[in-house]
Design an enzyme around this catalytic site. Sequence first.
Site, PDB file in Angstrom:
ATOM      1  N   GLY A  33     -28.498   1.863 -11.616  1.00 17.09           N
ATOM      2  CA  GLY A  33     -28.128   2.443 -10.364  1.00 17.09           C
ATOM      3  C   GLY A  33     -28.653   3.815 -10.504  1.00 17.09           C
ATOM      4  N   ASN A  34     -28.397   4.805  -9.380  1.00 18.17           N
ATOM      5  CA  ASN A  34     -28.767   5.964  -9.468  1.00 18.17           C
ATOM      6  C   ASN A  34     -27.698   6.974  -8.724  1.00 18.17           C
ATOM      7  OD1 ASN A  34     -29.217   6.329  -6.417  1.00 18.17           O
ATOM      8  ND2 ASN A  34     -30.704   4.595  -6.834  1.00 18.17           N
ATOM      9  N   ARG A  35     -28.114   8.105  -8.672  1.00 16.76           N
ATOM     10  CA  ARG A  35     -26.877   9.053  -8.416  1.00 16.76           C
ATOM     11  C   ARG A  35     -26.834   9.611  -6.974  1.00 16.76           C
ATOM     12  NH1 ARG A  35     -27.727  14.086 -11.241  1.00 16.76           N
ATOM     13  NH2 ARG A  35     -25.625  14.586 -10.586  1.00 16.76           N
TER      14      ARG A  35
END
Length: 227
Positions: A33-35
């Site tokens: 995932g990412n932020r």
Amino acid sequence: VVAAGPVQDLVGTRVVVTAGGTREPLDPVRFLGNRSSGRQGIAIAEAAAARGADVVLIAAHLEVPPPGGVELREVSTALEMQDAAAAASADADVIVMAAAVADYRPVEVSEGKIKKDDRGDSMTLELVRNPDILAGLAAAKRDGQLVVGFAAETETDRARQLELGRSKIARKGADLLVLNRVGWNEGFATERNEITVLDSTADIVLEFAGSKVSVAHRILDVIAERL
Ligand code: CTP
Ligand code: CA
């Protein structure tokens, strides 16, 4: 008495906004995932609705609640977002790709939980490139449709950041590109944003810093004057 609200300059305009960050599964319990928190995309969707637009919000794992007054379509992976964006863009006047889309996904998704004992002391993940949703939408653009991309860069040098933005908008074929800086503590979970908007000739059409809500309205001003 009529309450003073934002100017109704987007009545009858269909706006599709993607927001949040996609998740690419590895196994039933893990993902890449990412932020991205989804805040900037949510602010654009909310501001567009407040200005009278019909808004579809394609949302991937928002960290904050979605706004009311928009049609919410929840997705998880980049491929799901691509399908949802293609469907929603068919009758859209404006498409804003504010989501952070995973550039790669695992080649294999394990049916069961990946076990350490099967892997040993190190393991390698093989990833495959996801389709570029923005470039696809821009390539399939109808007359009069406006396609807006975002570019989050960690580059600190201003000239170099603009250079990255200019080559990115050319590569994507978007009408507008919103550039902003991200870092370990910048851009994602914050309430503020600092942006530069480029048009398809790579001219700077807006530089602005403020709350994500005020940034959203300034971006919509640029969009509205081009519709
Ligand atoms: N984007 C997309 N599909 C992808 C990757 C990105 O539609 N598979 C969109 C994003 O939503 C954003 C824009 O493209 O609007 C720019 O994303 P960014 O990650 O900055 O650009 P990339 O082309 O992926 O280049 P890189 O990550 O290597 O800088
Ligand atoms: Ca990327």
